[in-house]
Design a protein around this motif. Sequence first.
Motif, mmCIF file in Angstrom:
data_model
loop_
_atom_site.group_PDB
_atom_site.id
_atom_site.type_symbol
_atom_site.label_atom_id
_atom_site.label_comp_id
_atom_site.label_asym_id
_atom_site.label_seq_id
_atom_site.Cartn_x
_atom_site.Cartn_y
_atom_site.Cartn_z
ATOM 1 N N VAL A 18 -17.444 -14.951 -4.666
ATOM 2 C CA VAL A 18 -18.847 -15.194 -4.374
ATOM 3 C C VAL A 18 -19.743 -14.680 -5.496
ATOM 4 O O VAL A 18 -20.633 -15.391 -5.976
ATOM 5 C CB VAL A 18 -19.239 -14.516 -3.041
ATOM 6 C CG1 VAL A 18 -20.737 -14.691 -2.779
ATOM 7 C CG2 VAL A 18 -18.433 -15.095 -1.895
ATOM 8 N N ARG A 19 -19.489 -13.459 -5.949
ATOM 9 C CA ARG A 19 -20.344 -12.861 -6.988
ATOM 10 C C ARG A 19 -20.259 -13.640 -8.292
ATOM 11 O O ARG A 19 -21.281 -13.931 -8.926
ATOM 12 C CB ARG A 19 -19.943 -11.397 -7.220
ATOM 13 C CG ARG A 19 -20.879 -10.654 -8.188
ATOM 14 C CD ARG A 19 -20.520 -9.177 -8.232
ATOM 15 N NE ARG A 19 -19.179 -8.987 -8.747
ATOM 16 C CZ ARG A 19 -18.884 -8.912 -10.056
ATOM 17 N NH1 ARG A 19 -19.848 -9.023 -10.955
ATOM 18 N NH2 ARG A 19 -17.648 -8.709 -10.453
ATOM 19 N N LYS A 20 -19.037 -14.006 -8.700
ATOM 20 C CA LYS A 20 -18.876 -14.754 -9.946
ATOM 21 C C LYS A 20 -19.530 -16.126 -9.871
ATOM 22 O O LYS A 20 -20.131 -16.601 -10.842
ATOM 23 C CB LYS A 20 -17.391 -14.885 -10.288
ATOM 24 C CG LYS A 20 -16.750 -13.592 -10.752
ATOM 25 C CD LYS A 20 -15.309 -13.824 -11.175
ATOM 26 C CE LYS A 20 -14.670 -12.540 -11.681
ATOM 27 N NZ LYS A 20 -13.257 -12.740 -12.099
ATOM 28 N N MET A 21 -19.398 -16.779 -8.723
ATOM 29 C CA MET A 21 -20.001 -18.095 -8.574
ATOM 30 C C MET A 21 -21.520 -18.009 -8.544
ATOM 31 O O MET A 21 -22.218 -18.875 -9.082
ATOM 32 C CB MET A 21 -19.485 -18.775 -7.305
ATOM 33 C CG MET A 21 -19.974 -20.213 -7.123
ATOM 34 S SD MET A 21 -19.566 -21.301 -8.530
ATOM 35 C CE MET A 21 -17.797 -21.490 -8.294
ATOM 36 N N LEU A 22 -22.040 -16.963 -7.913
ATOM 37 C CA LEU A 22 -23.488 -16.751 -7.913
ATOM 38 C C LEU A 22 -24.020 -16.625 -9.337
ATOM 39 O O LEU A 22 -25.025 -17.245 -9.708
ATOM 40 C CB LEU A 22 -23.834 -15.488 -7.113
ATOM 41 C CG LEU A 22 -23.843 -15.594 -5.593
ATOM 42 C CD1 LEU A 22 -23.917 -14.207 -4.971
ATOM 43 C CD2 LEU A 22 -25.019 -16.432 -5.123
ATOM 44 N N ILE A 23 -23.324 -15.829 -10.144
ATOM 45 C CA ILE A 23 -23.728 -15.622 -11.529
ATOM 46 C C ILE A 23 -23.605 -16.912 -12.332
ATOM 47 O O ILE A 23 -24.476 -17.259 -13.139
ATOM 48 C CB ILE A 23 -22.892 -14.498 -12.181
ATOM 49 C CG1 ILE A 23 -23.167 -13.163 -11.478
ATOM 50 C CG2 ILE A 23 -23.193 -14.390 -13.679
ATOM 51 C CD1 ILE A 23 -22.273 -12.038 -11.929
ATOM 52 N N LYS A 24 -22.519 -17.641 -12.107
ATOM 53 C CA LYS A 24 -22.285 -18.890 -12.832
ATOM 54 C C LYS A 24 -23.384 -19.912 -12.554
ATOM 55 O O LYS A 24 -23.929 -20.533 -13.487
ATOM 56 C CB LYS A 24 -20.926 -19.469 -12.424
ATOM 57 C CG LYS A 24 -20.580 -20.775 -13.125
ATOM 58 C CD LYS A 24 -19.229 -21.306 -12.661
ATOM 59 C CE LYS A 24 -18.908 -22.636 -13.338
ATOM 60 N NZ LYS A 24 -17.610 -23.192 -12.869
ATOM 61 N N ILE A 25 -23.728 -20.106 -11.285
ATOM 62 C CA ILE A 25 -24.779 -21.061 -10.925
ATOM 63 C C ILE A 25 -26.119 -20.626 -11.490
ATOM 64 O O ILE A 25 -26.892 -21.442 -12.002
ATOM 65 C CB ILE A 25 -24.870 -21.211 -9.393
ATOM 66 C CG1 ILE A 25 -23.582 -21.832 -8.845
ATOM 67 C CG2 ILE A 25 -26.076 -22.075 -8.995
ATOM 68 C CD1 ILE A 25 -23.525 -21.904 -7.333
ATOM 69 N N LEU A 26 -26.396 -19.328 -11.416
ATOM 70 C CA LEU A 26 -27.662 -18.804 -11.918
ATOM 71 C C LEU A 26 -27.802 -19.026 -13.419
ATOM 72 O O LEU A 26 -28.867 -19.416 -13.911
ATOM 73 C CB LEU A 26 -27.765 -17.310 -11.595
ATOM 74 C CG LEU A 26 -29.109 -16.640 -11.899
ATOM 75 C CD1 LEU A 26 -30.220 -17.281 -11.082
ATOM 76 C CD2 LEU A 26 -29.030 -15.144 -11.611
ATOM 77 N N LYS A 27 -26.716 -18.798 -14.171
ATOM 78 C CA LYS A 27 -26.746 -18.980 -15.619
ATOM 79 C C LYS A 27 -26.852 -20.445 -16.017
ATOM 80 O O LYS A 27 -27.577 -20.798 -16.952
ATOM 81 C CB LYS A 27 -25.488 -18.369 -16.256
ATOM 82 C CG LYS A 27 -25.485 -16.849 -16.298
ATOM 83 C CD LYS A 27 -24.233 -16.347 -16.998
ATOM 84 C CE LYS A 27 -24.247 -14.824 -17.109
ATOM 85 N NZ LYS A 27 -23.024 -14.319 -17.805
ATOM 86 N N GLU A 28 -26.122 -21.310 -15.327
ATOM 87 C CA GLU A 28 -26.066 -22.720 -15.710
ATOM 88 C C GLU A 28 -27.238 -23.549 -15.188
ATOM 89 O O GLU A 28 -27.702 -24.469 -15.850
ATOM 90 C CB GLU A 28 -24.751 -23.333 -15.210
ATOM 91 C CG GLU A 28 -23.517 -22.755 -15.878
ATOM 92 C CD GLU A 28 -22.235 -23.373 -15.331
ATOM 93 O OE1 GLU A 28 -22.324 -24.188 -14.380
ATOM 94 O OE2 GLU A 28 -21.150 -23.052 -15.851
#
Length: 361
Positions: free
Chosen positions: A69-79
């Motif tokens: 969840v945390r990694k995906m949150l960061i990924k979506i936020l960055k992209e």
Amino acid sequence: MAKLSPFGMAFAGAVGGVVSGAVVYPLDTVKTRIQTEVDSTKKAAASSSGISRPGAPTQLSPATRKAGVRKMLIKILKEQGIAGFYRGFGASMLNTFSMQFAYFYWYTIVRRTYVTRVAKGVEALGTATELILGALAAALAQLFTIPVSVIATRQQLSDKAVSFMTTLRAILADDGITGLWRGLKPSLVLTVNPAITYGMFERLKLALLKEGEKMTPGKAFYIGALSKTLATVVTYPYIMAKTRLQAKYDDVDAEEDVPVERIAADPSTITDSEPKDVTTSTTKSNKRKKKEKYSGAIDCLSQVYKEKGFAGWYQGMQAQITKAVLSQALLFGIKDILEAYVVLALVYYSKASGRSVGVKN
């Protein structure tokens, strides 16, 4: 005091579903992205073929290593920024409202009919009865609301913002009218999810509340959370399979438009029935028999098991449980309060319009 009719209760339930769904929507986007991730090496192999359809709908995304969840949150936020968490928000809220409205409407009618004609006025029904009535209501609701769910899923997985109508046209162009009912079979199987949730809620309410004790929003929240957790754990593999079936992907064996540059580099991509003419500036249509990645939910689960083992069936479950529990608990927690406000609103509207809508004396 005026009471809600089946229409009024359905409307109150639908509003509650939208409110709770809107609060946890970013988690819904995260869990959808995690659920549809595929092995990155296989995705790379498919992409290296050079065959892709311009403007193709959303496809299953390559997996990041142990994406949580945390990694995906960061990924979506960055992209994609904050807006990335709200892709397909309108379609999803429309789906939530229509699904909750249809469910509460049919559940109210089915339950009242059963209590009146079969149970002879006995409100306390058995667990099996609650599950059957809930499943019947959910199945009726799914038949009418799943097209909006498919559109919302496609929008959530899109790399860029696309409108509701654009997504709808893409689905119709790619899969025809039946594409709007992708994942219907597992969706019907998943009718046991709300059935378990509401059935367990009714049973836990009777077990935990003393006779005459009032149900408070706080108690409803905790009982709702416990009920939804149990339902989600039991049905999660099929939840993941349904999302994958509704997602779109490019298949190298599907009917594709092959760019001229690709044809020039490899004339073998042209079928025997096509002239090997590479002078035109337009694309050549390489007609191949369309092949679906999954033939159904069982096939999807089988392929995921071969790729990732038993753990693959529960890919993204953390986000799913968090989202589902919070959403359902909020729904149960605010349902009674919303019903009171809906009664007031419908009574006011009924007086203003001169006709009774959603309420009965």
